[in-house]
Design an enzyme around this catalytic site. Structure first.
Site, PDB file in Angstrom:
ATOM      1  N   SER A 152       0.821  -1.209   0.000  1.00  0.00           N
ATOM      2  CA  SER A 152       0.000   0.000   0.000  1.00  0.00           C
ATOM      3  C   SER A 152       0.852   1.256   0.000  1.00  0.00           C
ATOM      4  CB  SER A 152      -0.935  -0.009   1.206  1.00  0.00           C
ATOM      5  OG  SER A 152      -0.241  -0.368   2.366  1.00  0.00           O
TER       6      SER A 152
ATOM      7  N   HIS B 196      -2.555  -2.817  -6.225  1.00  0.00           N
ATOM      8  CA  HIS B 196      -3.020  -2.459  -4.881  1.00  0.00           C
ATOM      9  C   HIS B 196      -4.544  -2.549  -4.786  1.00  0.00           C
ATOM     10  CE1 HIS B 196      -3.370   0.799  -1.546  1.00  0.00           C
ATOM     11  NE2 HIS B 196      -3.407  -0.400  -1.042  1.00  0.00           N
TER      12      HIS B 196
ATOM     13  N   ASN C 131      -3.421   6.274  -0.853  1.00  0.00           N
ATOM     14  CA  ASN C 131      -2.894   6.535   0.494  1.00  0.00           C
ATOM     15  C   ASN C 131      -2.162   7.864   0.609  1.00  0.00           C
ATOM     16  OD1 ASN C 131      -4.025   4.383   1.809  1.00  0.00           O
ATOM     17  ND2 ASN C 131      -2.420   2.981   1.142  1.00  0.00           N
TER      18      ASN C 131
HETATM   19  N1  CAA Z   1     -16.026  -9.088   2.673  1.00  0.00           N
HETATM   20  C1  CAA Z   1     -16.983  -9.260   1.753  1.00  0.00           C
HETATM   21  N2  CAA Z   1     -18.129  -8.550   1.729  1.00  0.00           N
HETATM   22  C2  CAA Z   1     -18.295  -7.649   2.709  1.00  0.00           C
HETATM   23  C3  CAA Z   1     -17.348  -7.413   3.710  1.00  0.00           C
HETATM   24  C4  CAA Z   1     -16.169  -8.213   3.663  1.00  0.00           C
HETATM   25  N3  CAA Z   1     -15.197  -8.065   4.568  1.00  0.00           N
HETATM   26  N4  CAA Z   1     -17.813  -6.458   4.537  1.00  0.00           N
HETATM   27  C5  CAA Z   1     -19.001  -6.095   4.063  1.00  0.00           C
HETATM   28  N5  CAA Z   1     -19.309  -6.806   2.966  1.00  0.00           N
HETATM   29  C6  CAA Z   1     -20.521  -6.687   2.130  1.00  0.00           C
HETATM   30  C7  CAA Z   1     -21.721  -7.157   2.897  1.00  0.00           C
HETATM   31  O1  CAA Z   1     -21.920  -8.543   2.774  1.00  0.00           O
HETATM   32  C8  CAA Z   1     -22.826  -6.368   2.228  1.00  0.00           C
HETATM   33  O2  CAA Z   1     -23.212  -7.002   1.027  1.00  0.00           O
HETATM   34  P1  CAA Z   1     -24.709  -6.910   0.455  1.00  0.00           P
HETATM   35  O3  CAA Z   1     -24.920  -5.485   0.067  1.00  0.00           O
HETATM   36  O4  CAA Z   1     -24.676  -7.853  -0.686  1.00  0.00           O
HETATM   37  O5  CAA Z   1     -25.596  -7.349   1.584  1.00  0.00           O
HETATM   38  C9  CAA Z   1     -22.157  -5.037   1.850  1.00  0.00           C
HETATM   39  O6  CAA Z   1     -20.741  -5.310   1.830  1.00  0.00           O
HETATM   40  C10 CAA Z   1     -22.419  -3.958   2.859  1.00  0.00           C
HETATM   41  O7  CAA Z   1     -22.016  -4.431   4.133  1.00  0.00           O
HETATM   42  P2  CAA Z   1     -22.765  -4.135   5.503  1.00  0.00           P
HETATM   43  O8  CAA Z   1     -24.217  -3.890   5.230  1.00  0.00           O
HETATM   44  O9  CAA Z   1     -22.396  -5.194   6.475  1.00  0.00           O
HETATM   45  O10 CAA Z   1     -22.066  -2.850   6.094  1.00  0.00           O
HETATM   46  P3  CAA Z   1     -21.856  -1.431   5.466  1.00  0.00           P
HETATM   47  O11 CAA Z   1     -22.961  -1.007   4.576  1.00  0.00           O
HETATM   48  O12 CAA Z   1     -21.502  -0.605   6.637  1.00  0.00           O
HETATM   49  O13 CAA Z   1     -20.554  -1.592   4.547  1.00  0.00           O
HETATM   50  C11 CAA Z   1     -18.242  -1.445   4.194  1.00  0.00           C
HETATM   51  C12 CAA Z   1     -19.342  -2.045   5.057  1.00  0.00           C
HETATM   52  C13 CAA Z   1     -18.371  -2.003   2.785  1.00  0.00           C
HETATM   53  C14 CAA Z   1     -16.932  -1.882   4.801  1.00  0.00           C
HETATM   54  C15 CAA Z   1     -18.422   0.117   4.177  1.00  0.00           C
HETATM   55  O14 CAA Z   1     -18.494   0.601   5.484  1.00  0.00           O
HETATM   56  C16 CAA Z   1     -17.308   0.823   3.449  1.00  0.00           C
HETATM   57  O15 CAA Z   1     -17.280   0.907   2.221  1.00  0.00           O
HETATM   58  N6  CAA Z   1     -16.355   1.390   4.240  1.00  0.00           N
HETATM   59  C17 CAA Z   1     -15.192   2.079   3.679  1.00  0.00           C
HETATM   60  C18 CAA Z   1     -14.174   1.077   3.249  1.00  0.00           C
HETATM   61  C19 CAA Z   1     -12.958   1.718   2.670  1.00  0.00           C
HETATM   62  O16 CAA Z   1     -12.831   2.923   2.529  1.00  0.00           O
HETATM   63  N7  CAA Z   1     -12.011   0.871   2.300  1.00  0.00           N
HETATM   64  C20 CAA Z   1     -10.741   1.322   1.773  1.00  0.00           C
HETATM   65  C21 CAA Z   1      -9.770   1.383   2.886  1.00  0.00           C
HETATM   66  S1  CAA Z   1      -8.259   2.004   2.318  1.00  0.00           S
HETATM   67  C22 CAA Z   1      -7.465   0.691   1.702  1.00  0.00           C
HETATM   68  O17 CAA Z   1      -7.887  -0.428   1.707  1.00  0.00           O
HETATM   69  C23 CAA Z   1      -6.141   1.010   1.151  1.00  0.00           C
HETATM   70  C24 CAA Z   1      -4.997   0.856   2.074  1.00  0.00           C
HETATM   71  O18 CAA Z   1      -3.918   0.512   1.592  1.00  0.00           O
HETATM   72  C25 CAA Z   1      -5.074   1.235   3.498  1.00  0.00           C
END
Ligand code: CAA
Length: 282
Positions: free
Chosen positions: A119, A140, A190
């Site tokens: 990352s 990534h 990032n």
């Molecule tokens: N694996 C697979 N599917 C997942 C999951 C996981 N770990 N977590 C959630 N889901 C799915 C759920 O099954 C659900 O699917 P359906 O719509 O089919 O039912 C959907 O995602 C939504 O999940 P929830 O209803 O449980 O919860 P939510 O609406 O709060 O979503 C989230 C959870 C998708 C994590 C959302 O909060 C989100 O998008 N958060 C931001 C995530 C983000 O910004 N990620 C990038 C981080 S930075 C990075 O990764 C780079 C780095 O190098 C640091």
């Protein structure tokens, strides 16, 4: 090259997510980790995810079975010899990544591609650990891999056009949208995300608002799914700190210095969701 088989090294959260999405897109996957218990946990987690999708009618029982049949968990790098393409997804530590790259390069076919899911660490530097840096590239993925649309592709100084084209085609086969970043610390996501999270830590440290208020302000005020401190807990505060340090060291500017509060939380072992406590409690 049309990638038909993929080696994923590292069965943690990112490796498991990459393996799941690749298997669902028709690719044979070798999920490699020296920790056999972690491989089993990853396979069980993937199976549970797919069953959940099937129960919601998003996946047929036939497709679930086919995806699971394409997943092969293993503790041996020798299995990578069968792969067209390898993605390294081990811990964000330069020494560990270079060692894995050197081992992988020995196991892979000479024409196979070596991608890293780093990352923030420069691809050109990781590529220096193998004899054919033109086959090395940054791929990534974002967390959670099955949900997030983006794959950032990073070309090292020596990455060939063919390596880039194959990597982009694989990401698209996995249903992802790609962007290309220059090989600079933090790449695009990032470089922008971590200073925002770091600023939220400074804001908390200064008492600008409570953790809840900072998150609510950003969640409802800018329409993001998670406020910055919740997102930091989700990513892991140790990972956020190590990326912040790469930005500070690599770009050399004071504006990237990690917030002392972030460092203190990591020292305390409050690493976010995975340790059940970070800026919030879980
Ligand atoms: N694996 C697979 N599917 C997942 C999951 C996981 N770990 N977590 C959630 N889901 C799915 C759920 O099954 C659900 O699917 P359906 O719509 O089919 O039912 C959907 O995602 C939504 O999940 P929830 O209803 O449980 O919860 P939510 O609406 O709060 O979503 C989230 C959870 C998708 C994590 C959302 O909060 C989100 O998008 N958060 C931001 C995530 C983000 O910004 N990620 C990038 C981080 S930075 C990075 O990764 C780079 C780095 O190098 C640091």
């Amino acid at each position: 090259m049309d990638v038909k088989s993929l080696a994923v090294v590292g069965a943690g959260q990112m490796g498991a997510g990459i393996a799941q999405v690749a298997a669902q897109s028709g690719v044979q996957v070798f999920l490699i980790d020296l920790d056999a218990a972690l491989v089993q946990k990853a396979l069980q987690g993937i199976s549970a995810q797919l069953q959940k999708a099937a129960s919601k009618g998003k996946l047929t029982a036939e497709n679930l079975e086919a995806a699971m049949a394409r997943l092969h968990g293993t503790g041996s790098f020798a299995d990578a010899a069968q792969a067209d393409f390898a993605v390294e997804a081990v811990t964000e530590n330069e020494g560990v990544k270079k060692k894995v790259f050197a081992d992988l390069a020995k196991a892979l076919r000479p024409d196979a591609i070596l991608a890293t899911n780093t990352s923030s660490i420069p691809i050109t530097r990781i590529a220096a650990s193998v004899s054919n840096p033109e086959r090395v590239i940054g791929m990534h993925f974002m967390n959670p891999v099955p949900v997030m649309q983006l794959v950032e592709i990073i070309r090292g100084a020596q990455t060939s056009d063919e390596t880039y084209a194959t990597t982009r085609a694989l990401a698209e086969k996995m249903g992802k949208t790609t962007v290309v970043s220059k090989d600079m610390p933090g790449f695009i996501v990032n470089r922008i995300l971590i200073p925002m999270i770091n600023e939220a830590c400074f804001a908390l440290q200064e008492g600008l608002g409570t953790a809840e208020d900072i998150d609510t302000a950003m969640k409802l005020g800018t329409n993001v799914p998670m406020g910055p401190l919740t997102l930091a807990d989700f990513i892991g505060l140790d990972t956020c700190l190590s990326i912040a340090e790469v930005l500070h060291k690599g770009l050399g500017e004071d504006k990237y210095r990690p917030a002392p509060l972030l460092r203190q939380y990591v020292d305390a072992g409050w690493l976010g969701r995975k340790s059940k406590r970070g800026f919030h409690k879980y």
